[in-house]
Enzyme design. Structure first.
Site, PDB file in Angstrom:
ATOM      1  N   LYS A  23       0.827  -1.218   0.000  1.00 23.04           N
ATOM      2  CA  LYS A  23       0.000   0.000   0.000  1.00 23.04           C
ATOM      3  C   LYS A  23       0.856   1.261   0.000  1.00 23.04           C
ATOM      4  O   LYS A  23       0.630   2.193  -0.770  1.00 23.04           O
ATOM      5  CB  LYS A  23      -0.908  -0.018   1.231  1.00 23.04           C
ATOM      6  N   ASN A  24       1.864   1.312   0.893  1.00 26.03           N
ATOM      7  CA  ASN A  24       2.629   2.556   1.027  1.00 26.03           C
ATOM      8  C   ASN A  24       3.477   2.833  -0.209  1.00 26.03           C
ATOM      9  O   ASN A  24       3.769   3.976  -0.529  1.00 26.03           O
ATOM     10  CB  ASN A  24       3.516   2.515   2.276  1.00 26.03           C
ATOM     11  N   ARG A  98      -5.313  10.727   2.269  1.00 23.82           N
ATOM     12  CA  ARG A  98      -3.969  11.154   2.670  1.00 23.82           C
ATOM     13  C   ARG A  98      -2.960  11.086   1.538  1.00 23.82           C
ATOM     14  O   ARG A  98      -2.101  11.932   1.393  1.00 23.82           O
ATOM     15  CB  ARG A  98      -3.476  10.245   3.797  1.00 23.82           C
ATOM     16  N   ASP A 122      -5.596   8.430   8.899  1.00 20.32           N
ATOM     17  CA  ASP A 122      -5.627   7.771  10.205  1.00 20.32           C
ATOM     18  C   ASP A 122      -5.662   8.734  11.378  1.00 20.32           C
ATOM     19  O   ASP A 122      -5.092   9.815  11.327  1.00 20.32           O
ATOM     20  CB  ASP A 122      -4.346   6.938  10.387  1.00 20.32           C
ATOM     21  N   ASP A 321       4.393   0.562  11.740  1.00 16.63           N
ATOM     22  CA  ASP A 321       3.142  -0.055  11.302  1.00 16.63           C
ATOM     23  C   ASP A 321       2.942  -1.463  11.855  1.00 16.63           C
ATOM     24  O   ASP A 321       1.827  -1.976  11.829  1.00 16.63           O
ATOM     25  CB  ASP A 321       3.091  -0.123   9.767  1.00 16.63           C
ATOM     26  N   MET A 343       7.174   6.963  17.286  1.00 18.74           N
ATOM     27  CA  MET A 343       6.945   7.886  16.177  1.00 18.74           C
ATOM     28  C   MET A 343       5.543   8.500  16.129  1.00 18.74           C
ATOM     29  O   MET A 343       5.359   9.569  15.567  1.00 18.74           O
ATOM     30  CB  MET A 343       7.288   7.192  14.854  1.00 18.74           C
TER      31      MET A 343
END
Length: 436
Positions: A23-24, A98, A122, A321, A343
């Site tokens: 996804k990223n 986003r 998110d 993640d 983070m």
């Protein structure tokens, strides 16, 4: 009314599962098609809400989109509607996503102007755009913030000029956006403290195959010699390492025997080791990961006997993640572990749901939680809960699959944003899960 998952836990799963495309990576790679007027073909696209919205947004902006199959798509950005990209419809659509911030770099580089919405997505704490905007400024763009509709307007009427910059944080999306802007800037750009995640390495490889000149790929010091134009290319995305980590955790929690096929093992970095430190057995077989069914798993200690701490860190450290997944998996391990989420400041707030299910967790502050493993003495019990963000959603799903009785997970749109057909794929392994 958004849908929910109804899960009956306690089944051992068995079989093979293939991870989706990352996804990223997808959000960066698909934005990069805006950098050229030639055709770009992308393979292994994940069929998920965030990615599909971005593809739709590019189509609205005049990119020719030919979706050959759900995981393969041709793009050609030879006739972009710049007026649309400054208009109200774009503002409305891009505000929901986003990933839309990622098209700013390509637009600025190629057309000298871009709009960036203030971030949505998110609820995991503040996600700043400073790194992006300051980077663009250093390349010679001017920006102003339009507070009436929450937008940053960027302009580079004189074109972008290469320069040296030291990023204030190694932001993955920030680095990607700046790299995409710099490949068409005049002269040489040097980015220090650049993110070096596999997603970003993939983006740089793709841009280089289009004719960009980026060196230092995989390190935190990137050097980019600007070129005047880029050509088309073919690009295949990596498998999603977050999904892979989720499946490793799922197998351990549910005492299942699973094989994760085509797992892109060379790009997983430290991830397999972190799961092994929780006592999970896994074997790398070529490009697959085999997880045997385990009755129990014991958290290791540090060499001096002190309690293990697992913390997130920019790549090649452990990705934030997967911390929620590690936290859930630790609840049924033998032993204790401190989870330190450095983070993001509100990613641990889903632990109250796990405590309701019977887990023993001490939430020390917004960043740290101590998990005291139950060693399967007391299975978790099913409850009704809601998913606050993508990764917590899947963590709760894993908890529900291992729990006794029925769980209901609401707000699963959050899960669908990041995981394709997750219910169907888990049912194929023997999970009792339905969408209601």
């Amino acid at each position: 009314m958004s849908s929910a998952f109804e899960v009956r836990g306690g089944n051992r799963l068995k079989g093979e599962i293939i991870p989706q495309g990352a996804k990223n990576e997808a959000l960066q790679i698909i934005s990069a098609v805006m950098l050229t007027s030639e055709k770009v073909t992308i393979h292994n696209i994940p069929d998920i809400v965030d990615v599909n919205l971005l593809i739709e947004l590019l189509g609205d902006a005049g990119v020719k989109v030919n979706r050959i199959s759900r995981d393969k798509c041709e793009f050609q950005a030879d006739d972009i509607d710049l007026a649309y990209l400054q208009g109200a419809d774009f503002k409305k659509k891009s505000g929901r996503l986003r990933g839309s911030v990622m098209i700013a770099g390509p637009l600025l580089a190629r057309f000298g102007k871009a709009l960036i919405p203030k971030p949505g997505g998110d609820k995991i704490g503040r996600r700043r755009l400073d790194t992006h905007i300051i980077g663009f400024e250093k390349l010679g763009a001017r920006f102003n913030y339009e507070s009436d509709d929450n937008y940053f307007r960027l302009e580079a009427p004189g074109g972008l000029k290469g320069t040296y910059m030291l990023l204030d944080e190694p932001s993955v999306t920030g680095t990607a956006n700046i790299v995409m802007a710099a490949v068409l800037a005049q002269g040489t750009t040097t980015i220090y403290n650049a993110a070096c995640e596999p997603y970003l390495q993939q983006l740089c490889k793709m841009l280089n195959s289009m004719g960009a000149r980026i060196s230092g790929v995989g390190s935190n010091l990137l050097t980019i010699e600007g070129v005047t134009s880029l050509g088309g290319c073919q690009h295949t995305m990596l498998p999603d390492m977050i999904e892979i980590g989720s499946f490793i955790g799922l197998a351990a929690m549910t005492q299942s025997e699973l094989t994760i096929k085509n797992a892109g093992v060379d790009s997983l970095g430290i991830i397999p080791e972190k799961f092994r430190s929780l006592g999970i057995q896994l074997e790398i077989r070529g490009n697959d990961i085999y997880i045997p069914s385990q009755e129990s798993y014991e958290i290791q200690t540090f060499l001096d006997g002190s309690i293990l701490t697992i913390a997130d860190h920019p790549w090649p450290g452990f990705t934030p993640d997967l911390l929620s997944i590690v936290l859930v998996v630790a609840t049924q391990a033998k032993g204790s572990v401190m989870i330190h989420q450095k983070m993001f400041e509100s990613r641990l707030f889903f632990v109250d749901k796990l405590i309701d299910m019977g887990a023993q967790i001490v939430l020390c502050d917004p960043h740290r939680a101590v998990v005291i493993g139950l060693g399967r003495q007391h299975p978790l019990r099913g409850i009704t809960m809601s998913s606050p963000d993508i990764r917590a959603g899947v963590s709760l799903l894993i908890a529900a699959l291992s729990a006794e009785g029925k769980s209901t997970i609401q707000n699963i749109d959050q899960i669908d944003r990041g995981y394709q057909y997750i219910d169907e794929r888990l049912r194929n392994l023997g999970a009792d899960i339905k969408r209601v």
